[in-house]
Write an enzyme that holds these catalytic residues in place. Structure first.
Site, PDB file in Angstrom:
ATOM      1  CG  HIS A   1      -3.157   3.917   2.088  1.00 44.08           C
ATOM      2  ND1 HIS A   1      -3.549   3.513   0.937  1.00 44.08           N
ATOM      3  CD2 HIS A   1      -3.174   2.578   3.093  1.00 44.08           C
ATOM      4  CE1 HIS A   1      -4.030   2.248   1.011  1.00 44.08           C
ATOM      5  NE2 HIS A   1      -3.493   1.619   2.189  1.00 44.08           N
TER       6      HIS A   1
ATOM      7  CB  CYS B   1      -0.897   0.057   1.235  1.00 42.05           C
ATOM      8  SG  CYS B   1      -2.297  -1.391   1.125  1.00 42.05           S
TER       9      CYS B   1
ATOM     10  CG  ASN C   1      -6.487  -0.397   1.472  1.00 40.84           C
ATOM     11  OD1 ASN C   1      -5.767  -0.207   0.544  1.00 40.84           O
ATOM     12  ND2 ASN C   1      -5.970  -0.763   2.823  1.00 40.84           N
TER      13      ASN C   1
HETATM   14  N1  ACO Z   1     -18.372  -7.760  10.088  1.00 41.01           N
HETATM   15  C1  ACO Z   1     -18.815  -7.870  11.365  1.00 41.01           C
HETATM   16  N2  ACO Z   1     -18.039  -8.060  12.348  1.00 41.01           N
HETATM   17  C2  ACO Z   1     -16.533  -8.086  12.160  1.00 41.01           C
HETATM   18  C3  ACO Z   1     -16.150  -7.740  11.016  1.00 41.01           C
HETATM   19  C4  ACO Z   1     -16.987  -7.731   9.890  1.00 41.01           C
HETATM   20  N3  ACO Z   1     -16.667  -7.397   8.452  1.00 41.01           N
HETATM   21  N4  ACO Z   1     -15.002  -8.203  10.783  1.00 41.01           N
HETATM   22  C5  ACO Z   1     -14.373  -8.367  12.192  1.00 41.01           C
HETATM   23  N5  ACO Z   1     -15.688  -8.557  12.869  1.00 41.01           N
HETATM   24  C6  ACO Z   1     -15.808  -8.887  14.419  1.00 41.01           C
HETATM   25  C7  ACO Z   1     -14.656  -9.554  14.742  1.00 41.01           C
HETATM   26  O1  ACO Z   1     -14.877 -10.834  14.554  1.00 41.01           O
HETATM   27  C8  ACO Z   1     -14.584  -9.403  16.320  1.00 41.01           C
HETATM   28  O2  ACO Z   1     -15.437 -10.074  17.036  1.00 41.01           O
HETATM   29  P1  ACO Z   1     -15.079 -10.506  18.445  1.00 41.01           P
HETATM   30  O3  ACO Z   1     -14.804  -9.386  19.325  1.00 41.01           O
HETATM   31  O4  ACO Z   1     -16.561 -11.436  18.896  1.00 41.01           O
HETATM   32  O5  ACO Z   1     -13.834 -11.326  18.405  1.00 41.01           O
HETATM   33  C9  ACO Z   1     -15.390  -7.764  16.439  1.00 41.01           C
HETATM   34  O6  ACO Z   1     -15.678  -7.606  14.995  1.00 41.01           O
HETATM   35  C10 ACO Z   1     -14.171  -6.743  16.556  1.00 41.01           C
HETATM   36  O7  ACO Z   1     -12.812  -6.870  15.740  1.00 41.01           O
HETATM   37  P2  ACO Z   1     -11.583  -6.114  15.750  1.00 41.01           P
HETATM   38  O8  ACO Z   1     -10.677  -6.655  14.856  1.00 41.01           O
HETATM   39  O9  ACO Z   1     -11.141  -5.819  17.046  1.00 41.01           O
HETATM   40  O10 ACO Z   1     -12.282  -4.816  15.139  1.00 41.01           O
HETATM   41  P3  ACO Z   1     -11.560  -3.440  15.055  1.00 41.01           P
HETATM   42  O11 ACO Z   1     -12.218  -2.208  15.796  1.00 41.01           O
HETATM   43  O12 ACO Z   1      -9.963  -3.476  15.190  1.00 41.01           O
HETATM   44  O13 ACO Z   1     -11.432  -3.169  13.257  1.00 41.01           O
HETATM   45  C11 ACO Z   1     -10.152  -3.464  11.351  1.00 41.01           C
HETATM   46  C12 ACO Z   1     -10.886  -4.098  12.573  1.00 41.01           C
HETATM   47  C13 ACO Z   1     -11.456  -2.353  10.561  1.00 41.01           C
HETATM   48  C14 ACO Z   1      -9.682  -4.303  10.313  1.00 41.01           C
HETATM   49  C15 ACO Z   1      -9.059  -2.644  11.771  1.00 41.01           C
HETATM   50  O14 ACO Z   1      -8.419  -3.144  12.700  1.00 41.01           O
HETATM   51  C16 ACO Z   1      -8.199  -2.121  10.887  1.00 41.01           C
HETATM   52  O15 ACO Z   1      -8.479  -1.150  10.140  1.00 41.01           O
HETATM   53  N6  ACO Z   1      -6.929  -2.072  10.964  1.00 41.01           N
HETATM   54  C17 ACO Z   1      -6.162  -1.712   9.830  1.00 41.01           C
HETATM   55  C18 ACO Z   1      -6.140  -2.703   8.588  1.00 41.01           C
HETATM   56  C19 ACO Z   1      -5.532  -2.229   7.288  1.00 41.01           C
HETATM   57  O16 ACO Z   1      -5.561  -0.887   7.151  1.00 41.01           O
HETATM   58  N7  ACO Z   1      -4.947  -2.878   6.575  1.00 41.01           N
HETATM   59  C20 ACO Z   1      -4.374  -2.507   5.234  1.00 41.01           C
HETATM   60  C21 ACO Z   1      -3.037  -2.235   5.279  1.00 41.01           C
HETATM   61  S1  ACO Z   1      -2.511  -1.712   3.766  1.00 41.01           S
HETATM   62  C22 ACO Z   1      -1.788  -3.084   3.093  1.00 41.01           C
HETATM   63  O17 ACO Z   1      -0.584  -3.080   2.775  1.00 41.01           O
HETATM   64  C23 ACO Z   1      -2.679  -3.977   2.257  1.00 41.01           C
END
Ligand code: ACO
Length: 330
Positions: free
Chosen positions: A256, A116, A286
Site C-alpha cells: 500500500h 486502505c 495515498n
Molecule cells: N507541512 C509542514 N509541517 C507539518 C505538516 C505539513 N504538511 N504536517 C505536520 N507538520 C508538522 C507538525 O505540526 C509537527 O510540528 P510540531 O513538531 O511543531 O508539533 C511536525 O510537523 C512533526 O509532525 P509529526 O506528526 O510528528 O510528523 P511525522 O514524522 O510523524 O510524519 C506523517 C507525519 C507523515 C503523517 C506520519 O506520521 C505518517 O505517515 N503516518 C501514517 C499516516 C498514514 O499512513 N495514514 C493513512 C492510513 S491508510 C487509511 O486507511 C486511510
C-alpha cells in the site's frame, strides 16, 4: 469444491483523474513545503478528481480497461466487488452503480469497506469465490476519492491523500498459478486512531459537525505510522509462510502506497532490496483502496510481472485493518 481450482489475475485497469496537485501547489494554500512533505512521506504530487466525477466513474473506467485487457466482455462478469470508503452515496452500493455503467447485467454486486486494506480484503474474498467454482469472472475494484473527505485546511492530513481507481479481473487458472495465500486481520480497538467521525448513524451530519469539520479525516499520524511499520512486514511474512514460499523468492513486493518510510520498513523486514519493491507514492500519494491495484497495473504495464513471478500485495488502513496476498503471476 475442487482443490485444483485457483483464482488468477487475468486483466488489469486503472481510472485516474487528469488533474495533478503538486506539493508546490499545496504550498500556495497551506503552511507546508515540498521539502517537508517529500522527506516525511515520499510524495511529490497526487491526482484530484474534478467536481462531478464520483467514485463509480473512476471505478467503471478501471473495470472496462481491466476487462478489455482480460479479453472479456461485461456480460461475462458474474460478480463485482468494489472496495471503497468513499462511495458515491450511502446506498445503493457503488458496485451496483458500476454494474449499470459498464453493462455487466449478469453480475451480482456489492461494496466492501476495509478502507486502505480494502483491495487486499476484496482480492482474497473474491479468490475464495472463484476457487469454490461458484464464480468464474469476478471484477475486484479498489476506488476512492479521499480528496472529498480531507480537511484541506489540515496540513497534517491533506498532503497525504489522492484519488483514483484500479481493477483486476479474477478467473480460474491452472496450478501452480494464481492467488496462493492470503491473511487478513483487524483490530477495532484502533478505530479512534483514524476515522471520519460524522456523517454516519453515530453522529449524523449537522451544522455543528460541519463547522467543526468532523465529516473529514481525523488521524493520529504518529500512532498510525508505528502500527503500519510493524504490521506490513509481519502480515507479508505470515502470508508467505501460508503459501510455503520463502521471502527470497518474491519477485515483486507491492505494498500500500501511504508513505515511503513505511514501505522501506516493510521491505527491510522481508529482507528485500528496494529494486524488488514497487513504489509510485511519489506520483499519486495515498489513494486508499486504489493504491495497490494502481501499482499492480503500473508494474504489469512496465513489464515487471512475468509468468511464474511471485508477487506479494500488502495493505493496512483504518479499522485498524491489514492484509496480504501471495500471487504467482499467470
Ligand atoms: N507541512 C509542514 N509541517 C507539518 C505538516 C505539513 N504538511 N504536517 C505536520 N507538520 C508538522 C507538525 O505540526 C509537527 O510540528 P510540531 O513538531 O511543531 O508539533 C511536525 O510537523 C512533526 O509532525 P509529526 O506528526 O510528528 O510528523 P511525522 O514524522 O510523524 O510524519 C506523517 C507525519 C507523515 C503523517 C506520519 O506520521 C505518517 O505517515 N503516518 C501514517 C499516516 C498514514 O499512513 N495514514 C493513512 C492510513 S491508510 C487509511 O486507511 C486511510
Amino acid at each position: 469444491m475442487r482443490n485444483d481450482l485457483r483464482a488468477g489475475i487475468v486483466g488489469l485497469g486503472i481510472g485516474i483523474p487528469h488533474s495533478v496537485v503538486t506539493n508546490y501547489d499545496l504550498e500556495q494554500c497551506i503552511d507546508t513545503s515540498d521539502e517537508w512533505i517529500f522527506t516525511r512521506t515520499g510524495i511529490r504530487e497526487r491526482r484530484v478528481a474534478p467536481h462531478g466525477i464520483a467514485t463509480s466513474d473512476l471505478a467503471a473506467q478501471a473495470a472496462l480497461q481491466a476487462l478489455q485487457n482480460a479479453g472479456k466482455t461485461p456480460e461475462e462478469v458474474d460478480l463485482i466487488v468494489v472496495a471503497t470508503a468513499t462511495p458515491d452515496m450511502p446506498w445503493p452500493s457503488t458496485a451496483c452503480l458500476v454494474q449499470a455503467k459498464i453493462g455487466a447485467s449478469r453480475a451480482a454486486a456489492f461494496d466492501l469497506n476495509a478502507v486502505c486494506s480494502g483491495f487486499v480484503y476484496a482480492l482474497w474474498m473474491a479468490a475464495q469465490a472463484v476457487e469454490t467454482g461458484a464464480y468464474r469472472c469476478v471484477l475486484v475494484i479498489g476506488a476512492d476519492i479521499l480528496s472529498r473527505q480531507v480537511n484541506w485546511e489540515d496540513r497534517a492530513t491533506c498532503v497525504l491523500f489522492g484519488d483514483g481507481a484500479g481493477a483486476v479481473v479474477l478467473a480460474p487458472v491452472d496450478e501452480p498459478y494464481g492467488v496462493l495465500a492470503g491473511v487478513l486481520g483487524a483490530d477495532g480497538t484502533g478505530a479512534p486512531l483514524l476515522n471520519v467521525p460524522a456523517g454516519g448513524t453515530r453522529e449524523p451530519l449537522s451544522p455543528e459537525a460541519l463547522a467543526q469539520k468532523r465529516h473529514t479525516i481525523q488521524m493520529r499520524g504518529r500512532e498510525v505510522f508505528k502500527f503500519a511499520v510493524t504490521i506490513m512486514g509481519e502480515v507479508s511474512l505470515q502470508a508467505l509462510e501460508k503459501a510455503g514460499i520463502p521471502s527470497e523468492e518474491v519477485a515483486l513486493f507491492i505494498p500500500h502506497q501511504a508513505n515511503i518510510r513505511i514501505i522501506q520498513a516493510a521491505a527491510e523486514r522481508l529482507n528485500l532490496p528496494m529494486e524488488r519493491v514497487f513504489v509510485n507514492v511519489d506520483r499519486y500519494g495515498n489513494t486508499s483502496a486504489a493504491s495497490i491495484p494502481i501499482a499492480l497495473y503500473e508494474a504489469w504495464a512496465q513489464g515487471l510481472l512475468k509468468r511464474g513471478n511471485v508477487v506479494v500485495v500488502v495493505g493496512f488502513g483504518a479499522g485498524l485493518t491489514w492484509g496480504a496476498c501471495v500471487v504467482r503471476w499467470v
